[in-house]
Design a protein around this motif. Structure first.
Motif, PDB file in Angstrom:
ATOM      1  N   PRO A  17      -5.935   2.821   3.107  1.00  0.00           N
ATOM      2  CA  PRO A  17      -5.698   1.366   3.084  1.00  0.00           C
ATOM      3  C   PRO A  17      -5.012   0.848   4.351  1.00  0.00           C
ATOM      4  O   PRO A  17      -5.246  -0.278   4.765  1.00  0.00           O
ATOM      5  CB  PRO A  17      -4.787   1.158   1.876  1.00  0.00           C
ATOM      6  CG  PRO A  17      -4.950   2.359   1.032  1.00  0.00           C
ATOM      7  CD  PRO A  17      -5.365   3.487   1.925  1.00  0.00           C
ATOM      8  N   LEU A  18      -4.194   1.700   4.975  1.00  0.00           N
ATOM      9  CA  LEU A  18      -3.462   1.234   6.168  1.00  0.00           C
ATOM     10  C   LEU A  18      -4.363   1.068   7.393  1.00  0.00           C
ATOM     11  O   LEU A  18      -3.954   0.505   8.397  1.00  0.00           O
ATOM     12  CB  LEU A  18      -2.299   2.178   6.491  1.00  0.00           C
ATOM     13  CG  LEU A  18      -1.202   2.222   5.422  1.00  0.00           C
ATOM     14  CD1 LEU A  18      -0.152   3.263   5.766  1.00  0.00           C
ATOM     15  CD2 LEU A  18      -0.531   0.852   5.259  1.00  0.00           C
ATOM     16  N   THR A  19      -5.613   1.583   7.300  1.00  0.00           N
ATOM     17  CA  THR A  19      -6.540   1.432   8.430  1.00  0.00           C
ATOM     18  C   THR A  19      -7.466   0.220   8.263  1.00  0.00           C
ATOM     19  O   THR A  19      -8.321  -0.028   9.109  1.00  0.00           O
ATOM     20  CB  THR A  19      -7.434   2.689   8.600  1.00  0.00           C
ATOM     21  OG1 THR A  19      -8.327   2.762   7.473  1.00  0.00           O
ATOM     22  CG2 THR A  19      -6.627   3.957   8.705  1.00  0.00           C
ATOM     23  N   LEU A  20      -7.300  -0.533   7.174  1.00  0.00           N
ATOM     24  CA  LEU A  20      -8.209  -1.655   6.919  1.00  0.00           C
ATOM     25  C   LEU A  20      -7.907  -2.846   7.827  1.00  0.00           C
ATOM     26  O   LEU A  20      -6.768  -3.027   8.266  1.00  0.00           O
ATOM     27  CB  LEU A  20      -8.078  -2.111   5.462  1.00  0.00           C
ATOM     28  CG  LEU A  20      -8.458  -1.090   4.384  1.00  0.00           C
ATOM     29  CD1 LEU A  20      -8.123  -1.646   3.001  1.00  0.00           C
ATOM     30  CD2 LEU A  20      -9.936  -0.718   4.467  1.00  0.00           C
TER      31      LEU A  20
ATOM     32  N   PHE B 116       0.822  -1.221   0.000  1.00  0.00           N
ATOM     33  CA  PHE B 116       0.000   0.000   0.000  1.00  0.00           C
ATOM     34  C   PHE B 116       0.855   1.269   0.000  1.00  0.00           C
ATOM     35  O   PHE B 116       1.690   1.461   0.883  1.00  0.00           O
ATOM     36  CB  PHE B 116      -0.928   0.020   1.211  1.00  0.00           C
ATOM     37  CG  PHE B 116      -1.988  -1.058   1.204  1.00  0.00           C
ATOM     38  CD1 PHE B 116      -2.441  -1.601   0.007  1.00  0.00           C
ATOM     39  CD2 PHE B 116      -2.535  -1.520   2.384  1.00  0.00           C
ATOM     40  CE1 PHE B 116      -3.423  -2.594  -0.015  1.00  0.00           C
ATOM     41  CE2 PHE B 116      -3.521  -2.510   2.379  1.00  0.00           C
ATOM     42  CZ  PHE B 116      -3.958  -3.045   1.186  1.00  0.00           C
ATOM     43  N   ILE B 117       0.599   2.149  -0.989  1.00  0.00           N
ATOM     44  CA  ILE B 117       1.329   3.417  -1.010  1.00  0.00           C
ATOM     45  C   ILE B 117       0.411   4.623  -1.208  1.00  0.00           C
ATOM     46  O   ILE B 117       0.823   5.758  -1.026  1.00  0.00           O
ATOM     47  CB  ILE B 117       2.424   3.445  -2.118  1.00  0.00           C
ATOM     48  CG1 ILE B 117       1.841   3.026  -3.466  1.00  0.00           C
ATOM     49  CG2 ILE B 117       3.612   2.569  -1.771  1.00  0.00           C
ATOM     50  CD1 ILE B 117       2.797   3.275  -4.630  1.00  0.00           C
ATOM     51  N   GLU B 118      -0.841   4.363  -1.578  1.00  0.00           N
ATOM     52  CA  GLU B 118      -1.749   5.474  -1.898  1.00  0.00           C
ATOM     53  C   GLU B 118      -2.596   5.858  -0.676  1.00  0.00           C
ATOM     54  O   GLU B 118      -2.793   5.050   0.231  1.00  0.00           O
ATOM     55  CB  GLU B 118      -2.671   5.057  -3.051  1.00  0.00           C
ATOM     56  CG  GLU B 118      -1.950   4.860  -4.378  1.00  0.00           C
ATOM     57  CD  GLU B 118      -1.467   6.171  -4.979  1.00  0.00           C
ATOM     58  OE1 GLU B 118      -2.221   7.158  -4.960  1.00  0.00           O
ATOM     59  OE2 GLU B 118      -0.322   6.202  -5.449  1.00  0.00           O
ATOM     60  N   PRO B 119      -3.134   7.108  -0.658  1.00  0.00           N
ATOM     61  CA  PRO B 119      -3.885   7.547   0.522  1.00  0.00           C
ATOM     62  C   PRO B 119      -5.294   6.959   0.638  1.00  0.00           C
ATOM     63  O   PRO B 119      -5.873   6.956   1.723  1.00  0.00           O
ATOM     64  CB  PRO B 119      -3.956   9.072   0.345  1.00  0.00           C
ATOM     65  CG  PRO B 119      -3.766   9.309  -1.112  1.00  0.00           C
ATOM     66  CD  PRO B 119      -2.909   8.194  -1.624  1.00  0.00           C
ATOM     67  N   SER B 120      -5.865   6.487  -0.472  1.00  0.00           N
ATOM     68  CA  SER B 120      -7.212   5.915  -0.372  1.00  0.00           C
ATOM     69  C   SER B 120      -7.287   4.586  -1.111  1.00  0.00           C
ATOM     70  O   SER B 120      -6.492   4.306  -2.018  1.00  0.00           O
ATOM     71  CB  SER B 120      -8.252   6.878  -0.972  1.00  0.00           C
ATOM     72  OG  SER B 120      -8.186   6.832  -2.386  1.00  0.00           O
TER      73      SER B 120
ATOM     74  N   ALA C 192      -7.413  -7.021  -5.281  1.00  0.00           N
ATOM     75  CA  ALA C 192      -8.084  -6.237  -6.327  1.00  0.00           C
ATOM     76  C   ALA C 192      -7.114  -5.290  -7.024  1.00  0.00           C
ATOM     77  O   ALA C 192      -7.165  -5.111  -8.244  1.00  0.00           O
ATOM     78  CB  ALA C 192      -9.254  -5.441  -5.729  1.00  0.00           C
ATOM     79  N   SER C 193      -6.183  -4.712  -6.236  1.00  0.00           N
ATOM     80  CA  SER C 193      -5.274  -3.699  -6.785  1.00  0.00           C
ATOM     81  C   SER C 193      -4.310  -4.291  -7.816  1.00  0.00           C
ATOM     82  O   SER C 193      -3.635  -3.563  -8.527  1.00  0.00           O
ATOM     83  CB  SER C 193      -4.477  -3.029  -5.662  1.00  0.00           C
ATOM     84  OG  SER C 193      -3.521  -3.931  -5.152  1.00  0.00           O
ATOM     85  N   VAL C 194      -4.256  -5.605  -7.894  1.00  0.00           N
ATOM     86  CA  VAL C 194      -3.414  -6.262  -8.894  1.00  0.00           C
ATOM     87  C   VAL C 194      -4.286  -6.935  -9.954  1.00  0.00           C
ATOM     88  O   VAL C 194      -4.122  -6.727 -11.158  1.00  0.00           O
ATOM     89  CB  VAL C 194      -2.501  -7.319  -8.223  1.00  0.00           C
ATOM     90  CG1 VAL C 194      -1.721  -8.097  -9.269  1.00  0.00           C
ATOM     91  CG2 VAL C 194      -1.556  -6.645  -7.238  1.00  0.00           C
TER      92      VAL C 194
ATOM     93  N   SER D 144     -13.163   5.175   0.140  1.00  0.00           N
ATOM     94  CA  SER D 144     -12.500   6.415   0.558  1.00  0.00           C
ATOM     95  C   SER D 144     -11.581   6.213   1.773  1.00  0.00           C
ATOM     96  O   SER D 144     -10.937   7.156   2.234  1.00  0.00           O
ATOM     97  CB  SER D 144     -13.548   7.488   0.853  1.00  0.00           C
ATOM     98  OG  SER D 144     -14.444   6.966   1.788  1.00  0.00           O
ATOM     99  N   ARG D 145     -11.503   4.973   2.290  1.00  0.00           N
ATOM    100  CA  ARG D 145     -10.673   4.713   3.476  1.00  0.00           C
ATOM    101  C   ARG D 145      -9.174   4.738   3.147  1.00  0.00           C
ATOM    102  O   ARG D 145      -8.753   4.470   2.034  1.00  0.00           O
ATOM    103  CB  ARG D 145     -11.019   3.330   4.049  1.00  0.00           C
ATOM    104  CG  ARG D 145     -12.407   3.210   4.647  1.00  0.00           C
ATOM    105  CD  ARG D 145     -12.414   3.525   6.129  1.00  0.00           C
ATOM    106  NE  ARG D 145     -11.548   2.631   6.886  1.00  0.00           N
ATOM    107  CZ  ARG D 145     -11.914   1.418   7.311  1.00  0.00           C
ATOM    108  NH1 ARG D 145     -13.123   0.957   7.060  1.00  0.00           N
ATOM    109  NH2 ARG D 145     -11.076   0.680   8.009  1.00  0.00           N
TER     110      ARG D 145
END
Ligand SMILES: Nc1ncnc2c1ncn2[C@@H]1O[C@H](COP(=O)(O)OP(=O)(O)OP(=O)(O)O)[C@@H](O)[C@H]1O
Ligand SMILES: [Mg+2]
Length: 234
Positions: A127-130, A88-92, A141-143, A124-125
């Motif tokens: 990713p690091l809080t999931l 994870f590198i993106e804010p949402s 999904a991101s891949v 909108s979350r």
């Protein structure tokens, strides 16, 4: 042949973690099994072009992987991290999932995969809080929405509840005839769940078995440190 390795060896921290791996991988589902520390992640990372220092050769569609550019590799190979938070590198969540489409400049992504794995409510979350399972779904999904020819999935069933396992199996079964899918796991029950075309048994960086699951001897699993299926039924 989609992937072919010849005497592939990798040394990390001063010792060989992969030793003379010879594989010929075609389309279909492959289960990479081995006890903790046997070298599964290292093998998948090397096949994904993330470990560039190796001996021997890795050909993907006839080309040596260390000679391919990062973007070329990403358009052919989707690699899903064992630990979802690493990637994870993106804010949402939305930006995280769509990053690959942006990088590959694709006009199309697989909406069905996205809908199967991730609910819009968490778009909108951060990713690091999931939670672990949510993170695994987002990481997959991101891949996978980029629909690459090759999927290298490192312990993809970890953290998922039974709904998640069912959703991921649905995606793998939907795509099994058109792709090369390598799934790593420490758990032998996946032999029954996944019904792979072939099993690769790794032990201390060496291949101990490569073939159809029907010919995999349970004793061979046990002697190589993998708890066989009968252990769970005792
Ligand atoms: N960067 C590194 N430096 C030194 N040793 C490493 C490094 N990365 C991995 N190793 C070692 O290489 C071996 C294989 O690790 P790898 O992560 O490939 O195993 P694995 O089969 O994926 O294990 P697990 O089932 O626990 O995920 C382990 O002994 C590990 O400690
Ligand atoms: Mg691993």
């Amino acid at each position: 042949m989609i992937i072919k390795t010849k005497d592939l060896s990798v040394s990390l921290g001063g010792r060989y973690v992969l030793k003379k791996i010879n594989l010929e991988i075609d389309k279909g589902v492959y289960l990479l099994i081995g006890r903790n520390g046997s070298g599964k992640t290292t093998l998948l990372k090397t096949l994904a072009g993330l470990i560039r220092e190796y001996e021997g050769s890795i050909e993907v569609m006839g080309r040596e992987i260390r000679e391919m550019k990062r973007r070329e590799i990403s358009s052919l190979i989707g690699y899903v991290w064992q630990n979802p938070y690493y990637g994870f590198i993106e804010p949402s969540v939305r930006e995280e999932i769509m990053l690959i489409i942006k990088i590959l400049r694709k006009k199309y992504y697989d909406e069905k995969i996205l809908r199967t794995l991730v609910s819009e409510e968490i778009f909108s979350r951060d990713p690091l809080t999931l939670s672990g399972g949510e993170a695994k779904r987002v990481s997959l999904a991101s891949v996978l929405i980029a629909d690459q020819l090759i999927w290298l999935l490192d312990e993809p069933f970890d953290f998922l509840d039974l709904w998640g396992i069912k959703d991921l199996l649905k995606i793998i079964f939907m795509k099994r005839y058109e792709k090369t899918i390598i799934v790593s796991s420490v758990n032998t029950y996946l032999i029954n769940l996944l019904n792979p075309d072939k099993v690769i048994l790794l032990s201390d960086g060496e291949i101990k078995f490569f073939g159809e699951p029907e010919s995999l001897d349970e004793d061979l699993l046990e002697t190589n440190g993998v708890p066989p299926r009968r252990v769970i039924c005792r």
